[in-house]
Design an enzyme around this catalytic site. Sequence first.
Site, PDB file in Angstrom:
ATOM      1  N   ARG A 131     -23.972 -10.068 -34.544  1.00  0.00           N
ATOM      2  CA  ARG A 131     -23.834 -11.115 -35.549  1.00  0.00           C
ATOM      3  C   ARG A 131     -24.890 -12.184 -35.269  1.00  0.00           C
ATOM      4  O   ARG A 131     -25.246 -12.432 -34.109  1.00  0.00           O
ATOM      5  CB  ARG A 131     -22.454 -11.763 -35.477  1.00  0.00           C
ATOM      6  CG  ARG A 131     -21.324 -10.882 -35.966  1.00  0.00           C
ATOM      7  CD  ARG A 131     -21.325 -10.745 -37.493  1.00  0.00           C
ATOM      8  NE  ARG A 131     -20.158 -10.016 -37.957  1.00  0.00           N
ATOM      9  CZ  ARG A 131     -20.186  -8.751 -38.402  1.00  0.00           C
ATOM     10  NH1 ARG A 131     -21.318  -8.078 -38.444  1.00  0.00           N
ATOM     11  NH2 ARG A 131     -19.090  -8.176 -38.824  1.00  0.00           N
ATOM     12  N   HIS A 176     -29.004  -7.203 -42.985  1.00  0.00           N
ATOM     13  CA  HIS A 176     -27.658  -6.774 -42.569  1.00  0.00           C
ATOM     14  C   HIS A 176     -27.346  -5.369 -43.113  1.00  0.00           C
ATOM     15  O   HIS A 176     -26.364  -5.161 -43.833  1.00  0.00           O
ATOM     16  CB  HIS A 176     -26.609  -7.784 -43.046  1.00  0.00           C
ATOM     17  CG  HIS A 176     -25.328  -7.741 -42.238  1.00  0.00           C
ATOM     18  ND1 HIS A 176     -24.628  -8.854 -41.891  1.00  0.00           N
ATOM     19  CD2 HIS A 176     -24.616  -6.700 -41.722  1.00  0.00           C
ATOM     20  CE1 HIS A 176     -23.543  -8.513 -41.198  1.00  0.00           C
ATOM     21  NE2 HIS A 176     -23.529  -7.195 -41.073  1.00  0.00           N
TER      22      HIS A 176
END
Length: 333
Positions: A248, A296
Site C-alpha cells: 500500500r 494499482h
Amino acid sequence: MDRAGRAPPVHAARGLYVLTGQAPEVLLHVGSPARGARWQELLPTLVSGLIVRQWPDVGDPAAIRYVAAWAPPAGLLASLPHLEVVFSVGAGVDHLDLSDVPAHVPVVRMIEPGLVRGMEEYAVFAVLALHRGMLGHIAQQRQGAWGDADPVTATPARRIGIFGLGAIGGAVAARLASFDFAVAGWSRSPRSIDGVETFAGDATLAAFLARTDILVNVLPLTDATRGIIGAATLARLPRGAGLVNIGRGGHVDEAALLLALDSGHVGGAILDVTSREPLPAGHPFWQHPRVLLTPHIAGTTDVSGGAAAIAEQILRHRRGDALTGVVDRQAGY
Ligand code: GLV
C-alpha cells in the site's frame, strides 16, 4: 424457522422459500456493477439458494447474510440484523472500517489464484526490471542515447527481500526463488518457505534490510506497518538498492523515498501503489527518471476465481467449518 432458529424474513425471494422450505440467503455486493452482475449469475450456481443483490438494491435488510465489498458505506453493515460474514473483494482490508463491522461478524480477506498470480507476475516483472537496470535503459532511450551494457549480476548474487510473508508474500518469495535469486523474507511471526531465508520480528529487521538489494513490499497496511518504509528503513538498505511496492502507498514515506532516490541511496523504485491514487499532478514521482509508476494493477481479483473463493467460504460456513483468511481485528489484517 431457519438454521439459526430465526423466523423466516419477509423478502422478495419468498417464492424460493416456498419451494425449498429454507429461507434463502442473500449476499449483498457493494462494488463494480459489472462484477456484481457476473456474481449474480455465478454464485447461485455454486451455492444453492444464494441470492446476490447489487448495492444499493438492498431489498429486505433482514435477509442479508453476507456482504462482499471493498469499502461499504458507513453504517451499512451495522444496519443488517442477520449479517453473518463480510468478504473483502480484495486481499487487503485497510479500506474497510473494521470498527463498523459488528464484533461477532468475521471479515474474510480475498485470496484467490488469479489475484495471487497477478501479484507474483508483477513482482517478477519489477524485480527483473530493477535487476537488469531497465529504468536506466528507459531513461537513456528517452534521451536518444544508446547507453552502456552494464555488467549483469548473476541471479544467485542478487539478494531479494520480501517484506511480508502471508499468502501473497509467500507465493511471491517462492516464485522469485525459482529464478535462483537469493530470496529472504521478513514477517512479524516466524514462517518457513522452501528456498527462502526467513526473518521474523523487529529484532531481525536491520539484518534483513542490510542483506536486501531489492525490497519487495507485500505487507498489509495496519497501524503497525504504516510508514514502515521511511528514512530509517531505507538507510539500512545497501546503497543503490531497489524498491518494489505492491503493498500500500501508506507503507512508504514518500518524501524520504524521494530524498533517498535523489541521493542515489535508492537506485530505483517501481511503485504500483502510492499515498494518493492517482498521485496529484506535479508530484515528483511522475517525472522521476528512476521511478516507474503503475495504477494499482499488480493483483486484481478475478471474477470467476473470486466467486469460487466466496462460494467455498459460504459452504464452509453452512457446514459449520472454520472460515479461512479471517481478519484478526487486533492485528488489523
Ligand atoms: C488490492 O490492492 C487488494 O487488496 O486486493
